[in-house]
Scaffold this active site. Structure first.
Site, mmCIF file in Angstrom:
data_model
loop_
_atom_site.group_PDB
_atom_site.id
_atom_site.type_symbol
_atom_site.label_atom_id
_atom_site.label_comp_id
_atom_site.label_asym_id
_atom_site.label_seq_id
_atom_site.Cartn_x
_atom_site.Cartn_y
_atom_site.Cartn_z
ATOM 1 C CG ASP A 305 -2.271 0.615 0.951
ATOM 2 O OD1 ASP A 305 -2.437 1.275 -0.095
ATOM 3 O OD2 ASP A 305 -3.184 0.439 1.789
ATOM 4 C CD GLU A 308 -0.083 6.757 -2.930
ATOM 5 O OE1 GLU A 308 -1.017 6.080 -3.390
ATOM 6 O OE2 GLU A 308 0.345 6.599 -1.753
ATOM 7 C CG ASP A 373 -15.557 12.655 -5.987
ATOM 8 O OD1 ASP A 373 -14.328 12.422 -6.025
ATOM 9 O OD2 ASP A 373 -16.054 13.541 -5.279
#
Length: 553
Positions: A305, A308, A373
């Site tokens: 996971d 970023e 979204d």
């Protein structure tokens, strides 16, 4: 001016270089544009997005508009492509305030590491060819081809994970009960994933004995059923973990600018946490060694996971490799963790110039909603974006979404989701069909898994082809019809290879949908009818229907 690509046809390119922090803008005109990044609102084409000037690096889309998979690449329906150098502190906007422009600028501010970028400069190339497919073929050579494919089992059988249905409320008994119930209901399993809350502290890569008292026995039980088991892991070390103490002492964390102490970060399960510096070879090897201890007790692989730049320290920091672009960290993370599993069952969620890795690339967490979204509609638009970026092994997150904020998927949403996912490369479940206490849900899910498995050989063949040609498994409609207006604009159809057209139902409560068939003869796989294209159909759909067509000429 210079040419790029081969003779079928080549492209003509020119390079723009500027030593200014003022933005340079490209008008999108009347063309349709694609690329840029995984985005929170993933429209296809991207003309409808509204992204203000942002650092053009990987982000968690929950916190920013640009997402986990980001490439410095745009292309358009008029045969134009824009590519940007990686080694510059790049910012970008798309249709900011509806100005119909893509604007680029180079600016030496956060999150880029001043003073490594001592000179502000902007460099990008603009290339043109006859149409969108021609320019894509001419310019995608910048992306490396995959060096291998994920385990073929994963293209045939679904992954089952504890996360969405149980969240962090798991233990050894729940994991085995989860597995027992899947098998009792006669569903196939590609691998079983144990998600959040199996460790004593976030940062300790050991099982929590209070909830997993006999982890090795549990894993042996799963293996006795000929099933692999994977674990959710991440790059964070909370400051109360033993891992944090060890990594801090060894200098394995991302350090402050002076290199005197760790620079700390915040993430969804921790504050003032350390983050492993994967640009440091010693730190990367230490992390891999910790994972190997889990493999020693039988763990087969991992779901990696985060990664970023969002989760790098908020205070000034320095990466071990001295890079000024924080995406260097994102790339190093993916390259490090891809080494741990030679059986290729790895899942990651970031992508920056890592197309060559033989791993599944997961879309960011989806909400259990119908819209754009981070909802249902984006599993297709995001998959197509990954595909044109050169990431063929797309994992569209959990079928039915994550059920965040108490918004659970409805039976109808779950059915349409499993249908849309059925002819995508990877299927992944957490909410189980029987969660809905509706036999129709279970029957349709079982049928869609069977359909997915029937295309297993095709998925594997297309995956292997991607290592040779770089062609994606899922392809936009314009891949086979680059000059068709309908093919350029549809965001609810895709091609599986060049001959299977898939048109899932993406809207709530509908009994029909429009389907565009490009030129050629198309066999309707639901009723056997052969239809000549180009043609737009008003196609009736029942709840159990996944419209799909096979090109037969």
């Amino acid at each position: 001016m210079y040419s790029r690509g081969g003779p079928n046809p080549p492209s003509t390119c020119y390079t723009v270089s500027k030593t200014t922090s003022e933005p340079d803008c490209i008008d999108m005109g009347t063309a349709y544009w694609y690329g840029g990044s995984e985005m929170r609102k993933q429209y296809w084409p991207i003309n409808k997005v509204n992204v203000p000037m942002k650092a053009y690096v990987s982000h968690d889309t929950i916190q920013d508009m640009f997402g986990s998979v980001v490439e410095r690449y745009f292309l358009s329906s008029n045969g134009t492509a824009i590519t940007m150098d990686e080694d510059q502190p790049l910012f970008a906007s798309i249709n900011d305030n509806k100005n119909n422009q893509i604007c680029l600028k180079s600016q030496n501010v956060k999150p880029y590491a001043y003073p490594i970028f001592k000179k502000v400069s902007l460099t990008y190339s603009v290339c043109s060819s006859t149409d969108i497919k021609a320019i894509h073929d001419a310019t995608r050579s910048q992306f490396k081809k995959p060096t291998g494919i994920p385990n073929p089992d994963l293209f045939r059988k679904p992954i089952w994970s504890t996360w969405a249905q149980y969240k962090a409320d798991i233990n050894q008994s729940i994991v085995i009960d989860f597995l027992d119930t899947i098998e009792k209901n006669n569903f196939t399993i590609g691998q079983l994933e144990i998600d959040d809350n199996w460790t004593p502290k976030y940062g300790d890569l050991t099982f929590k004995t209070s909830t997993f008292p006999n982890a090795s026995i549990m894993i042996a039980e799963i293996h006795s059923r000929n099933l692999p088991v994977t674990l959710w892991v991440h790059p964070f070390l909370n400051n109360d973990s033993e891992g944090f103490k060890t990594a801090k002492a060894k200098g394995y964390l991302v350090m402050n600018w002076l290199g005197t102490k760790p620079a700390l970060t915040n993430w969804w399960n921790g504050k003032d946490s350390g983050v492993v510096d994967f640009t440091n070879p010693a730190a990367a090897n230490w992390y891999l060694d910790e994972l190997k201890k889990l493999q020693a007790i039988g763990v087969d692989s991992f779901k990696f996971d985060a990664g970023e730049t969002t989760y790098l320290p908020v205070t000034p920091y320095r990466l071990h490799n001295g890079a000024g672009n924080p995406d260097s960290y994102t790339e190093a993370y993916a390259r490090t963790v891809s080494k741990i599993d030679l059986k290729n069952r790895i899942e990651i969620r970031t992508g920056v110039q890592t197309q060559d890795l033989p791993v599944m690339v997961r879309q960011i967490d989806k909400y259990s909603t119908w819209g754009y979204d981070e909802g249902f509609k984006t599993i297709l638009t995001t998959a197509l974006t990954f595909s044109i970026f050169g990431y063929p092994f797309v994992m569209p997150d959990y079928i039915g979404g994550n059920g965040y904020n108490g918004n659970l998927p409805s039976s109808e949403l779950y059915i349409r989701w499993v249908q849309a996912n059925a002819l995508m490369p990877i299927m992944q479940f957490s909410y189980t069909p029987w969660f809905f206490k509706n036999e129709t849900v279970s029957k349709i899910t079982r049928d869609m898994i069977a359909l997915h498995e029937s295309y297993g050989d095709k998925f594997v063949a297309l995956a292997r082809n991607s290592t040779v040609t770089g062609d994606p498994i899922m392809r936009p409609m314009w891949w086979i019809a680059p000059n068709d207006e309908e093919a350029l604009t549809t965001d609810s159809q895709f091609m599986l290879g060049d001959d299977v057209l898939v048109a899932p139902v993406m809207d709530q409560g509908v009994t029909s949908r429009q389907i565009y068939l490009p030129s050629g003869q198309w066999k309707d796989e639901l009723n056997g009818q052969v239809i000549s294209g180009p043609r737009t159909l008003d196609y009736p759909v029942k709840l159990e229907d996944l419209p799909r067509f096979t090109k037969i000429d």
